[in-house]
Design a protein around this motif. Structure first.
Motif, PDB file in Angstrom:
ATOM      1  N   SER A  90      52.974  36.846 131.509  1.00 52.11           N
ATOM      2  CA  SER A  90      52.256  37.143 132.500  1.00 52.11           C
ATOM      3  C   SER A  90      51.333  38.368 132.181  1.00 52.11           C
ATOM      4  O   SER A  90      50.938  39.111 132.882  1.00 52.11           O
ATOM      5  N   ILE A  91      51.899  39.431 131.598  1.00 50.47           N
ATOM      6  CA  ILE A  91      51.702  40.845 131.381  1.00 50.47           C
ATOM      7  C   ILE A  91      50.906  40.708 130.046  1.00 50.47           C
ATOM      8  O   ILE A  91      49.814  41.676 129.983  1.00 50.47           O
ATOM      9  N   PHE A  92      49.829  40.098 129.788  1.00 49.36           N
ATOM     10  CA  PHE A  92      49.465  39.882 128.550  1.00 49.36           C
ATOM     11  C   PHE A  92      47.246  38.575 129.070  1.00 49.36           C
ATOM     12  O   PHE A  92      46.828  38.217 128.921  1.00 49.36           O
ATOM     13  N   LYS A  93      48.283  38.791 130.202  1.00 51.51           N
ATOM     14  CA  LYS A  93      47.099  38.319 131.062  1.00 51.51           C
ATOM     15  C   LYS A  93      45.606  39.581 130.689  1.00 51.51           C
ATOM     16  O   LYS A  93      45.433  40.577 131.117  1.00 51.51           O
ATOM     17  N   GLN A  94      44.539  38.541 131.210  1.00 49.65           N
ATOM     18  CA  GLN A  94      42.954  39.153 130.326  1.00 49.65           C
ATOM     19  C   GLN A  94      42.559  39.595 131.791  1.00 49.65           C
ATOM     20  O   GLN A  94      42.260  38.877 132.528  1.00 49.65           O
ATOM     21  N   VAL A 117      60.343  39.569 122.143  1.00 48.25           N
ATOM     22  CA  VAL A 117      60.058  38.321 122.130  1.00 48.25           C
ATOM     23  C   VAL A 117      58.883  37.906 122.993  1.00 48.25           C
ATOM     24  O   VAL A 117      58.794  38.352 123.820  1.00 48.25           O
ATOM     25  N   SER A 118      57.162  37.787 122.290  1.00 49.36           N
ATOM     26  CA  SER A 118      56.916  37.823 123.588  1.00 49.36           C
ATOM     27  C   SER A 118      56.258  36.270 123.819  1.00 49.36           C
ATOM     28  O   SER A 118      55.796  35.574 123.522  1.00 49.36           O
ATOM     29  N   GLY A 119      55.921  36.412 124.891  1.00 50.79           N
ATOM     30  CA  GLY A 119      55.288  35.241 125.317  1.00 50.79           C
ATOM     31  C   GLY A 119      53.957  34.415 125.338  1.00 50.79           C
ATOM     32  O   GLY A 119      53.527  35.422 125.470  1.00 50.79           O
ATOM     33  N   GLY A 120      53.227  33.646 125.382  1.00 50.06           N
ATOM     34  CA  GLY A 120      52.148  33.247 125.592  1.00 50.06           C
ATOM     35  C   GLY A 120      51.241  33.340 127.205  1.00 50.06           C
ATOM     36  O   GLY A 120      50.400  33.742 126.725  1.00 50.06           O
ATOM     37  N   GLY A 121      52.079  33.060 128.115  1.00 50.16           N
ATOM     38  CA  GLY A 121      51.110  33.610 129.197  1.00 50.16           C
ATOM     39  C   GLY A 121      50.103  32.644 129.429  1.00 50.16           C
ATOM     40  O   GLY A 121      50.146  31.124 129.544  1.00 50.16           O
ATOM     41  N   GLU A 122      49.024  32.838 130.437  1.00 47.67           N
ATOM     42  CA  GLU A 122      48.209  32.101 130.839  1.00 47.67           C
ATOM     43  C   GLU A 122      47.324  31.573 129.727  1.00 47.67           C
ATOM     44  O   GLU A 122      46.519  30.172 130.084  1.00 47.67           O
ATOM     45  N   ASN A 127      45.762  27.907 129.288  1.00 45.13           N
ATOM     46  CA  ASN A 127      44.791  27.710 129.290  1.00 45.13           C
ATOM     47  C   ASN A 127      44.106  26.740 127.771  1.00 45.13           C
ATOM     48  O   ASN A 127      43.708  25.329 128.490  1.00 45.13           O
ATOM     49  N   TYR A 128      44.727  26.864 126.886  1.00 44.53           N
ATOM     50  CA  TYR A 128      44.548  26.122 125.577  1.00 44.53           C
ATOM     51  C   TYR A 128      45.098  24.422 125.905  1.00 44.53           C
ATOM     52  O   TYR A 128      44.616  23.472 125.343  1.00 44.53           O
ATOM     53  N   ILE A 129      46.599  24.451 126.718  1.00 48.64           N
ATOM     54  CA  ILE A 129      46.897  23.679 126.553  1.00 48.64           C
ATOM     55  C   ILE A 129      46.686  22.978 127.621  1.00 48.64           C
ATOM     56  O   ILE A 129      46.779  21.118 127.156  1.00 48.64           O
ATOM     57  N   SER A 137      51.005  29.698 118.572  1.00 48.99           N
ATOM     58  CA  SER A 137      49.976  30.625 117.617  1.00 48.99           C
ATOM     59  C   SER A 137      49.443  31.670 118.911  1.00 48.99           C
ATOM     60  O   SER A 137      49.184  32.672 118.283  1.00 48.99           O
ATOM     61  N   VAL A 138      49.112  31.674 119.812  1.00 49.66           N
ATOM     62  CA  VAL A 138      48.841  32.252 121.333  1.00 49.66           C
ATOM     63  C   VAL A 138      49.969  33.860 121.267  1.00 49.66           C
ATOM     64  O   VAL A 138      49.610  34.701 121.453  1.00 49.66           O
ATOM     65  N   SER A 139      51.511  33.065 121.586  1.00 50.63           N
ATOM     66  CA  SER A 139      52.679  33.825 121.290  1.00 50.63           C
ATOM     67  C   SER A 139      52.392  34.994 120.717  1.00 50.63           C
ATOM     68  O   SER A 139      53.180  36.336 120.826  1.00 50.63           O
ATOM     69  N   ARG A 140      51.941  35.030 119.225  1.00 49.54           N
ATOM     70  CA  ARG A 140      52.252  35.464 118.334  1.00 49.54           C
ATOM     71  C   ARG A 140      50.801  36.569 117.905  1.00 49.54           C
ATOM     72  O   ARG A 140      50.633  37.463 117.937  1.00 49.54           O
TER      73      ARG A 140
END
Length: 226
Positions: free
Chosen positions: A11-15, A42-47, A51-53, A72-75
């Motif tokens: 959630s912290i990577f929300k754009q 360790v970073s989560g993938g988030g929104e 969306n891609y999934i 890929s998104v989490s990286r």
């Protein structure tokens, strides 16, 4: 040097990115490193990952491939944290446990995303805590602990100050596990912290909560191995 694993909620990577928040968060990680504690993030993938999934699932793409998209998104999210950390961070995102081990030996903050299809970033963080012999695993999420039900839906949900792994397992297995659905914790992560007796806390993802959890203050929910 002691090590702690911090799983960051997607959630912290929300754009658009809240760059000031990310900056303050990373400053707290650097402060830990300066105190002789090596953070592993360790970073989560988030929104964005969801969306891609969801789009690809609508086209009938298989779940393993969807997991790979989430990884890929989490990286990519991990690269945001590395950029904010600057010289305090190991500059690459490890893509295996062997790469993680090599990176840790340099004594910098190491940031990674997912590793394996079928593993949430929570499970990845638990494996990383096990591999690195971390003294604590902090799951920094978008709620301030574990509740009897989803507090965003059920106003009568009660928060646990402590919860044993058996009760937590029953809570998280009440919903289906598919790519993009791992919000709080998942059964595999629970089994990993059980088998290696890893101290674990679930807290709301703020810099102060994370620091408080690491320094022993009462915050969030502590998972008791049972």
């Amino acid at each position: 040097m002691q090590r702690v694993v911090i799983k960051l909620s997607g959630s912290i990577f929300k754009q658009p990115f809240d760059l000031n928040y990310i900056k303050v968060l990373c400053e707290s990680f650097v402060s830990l490193l300066n105190e002789g504690i090596q953070p592993i993030i360790v970073s989560g993938g988030g929104e964005v990952a969801r969306n891609y999934i969801n789009a690809l699932r609508a086209f009938g793409v298989d779940e393993t491939t969807l997991d790979e998209i989430g990884i890929s998104v989490s990286r990519l999210n991990a690269k945001i944290i590395i950029g904010a950390l600057g010289a305090s961070a190991y500059p690459l995102v490890p893509s295996s446990m062997d790469e993680l081990s090599l990176a840790l030996n340099l004594g910098k903050i190491v940031v990674l995303g997912g590793l394996y299809p079928g593993h949430s970033t929570n499970a990845t963080a638990a494996l990383v805590a096990e591999k690195s012999r971390a003294v604590l695993f902090v799951n920094a999420t978008d709620v301030d602990g574990v509740y009897t039900a989803d507090p965003k839906i059920d106003k009568n949900a009660r928060k646990y100050d402590q919860i044993d792994t058996k009760t937590l397992f029953n809570l998280v297995t009440s919903s289906p596990i598919i790519a993009g659905s791992y919000d709080l914790f998942d059964p595999l992560a629970i089994k990993i912290i059980e088998r290696s007796n890893i101290r674990t806390k679930i807290v709301l993802c703020t810099p102060q909560n994370i620091l408080n959890a690491i320094k022993g203050s009462k915050v969030g929910t502590e998972i008791v191995i049972k």
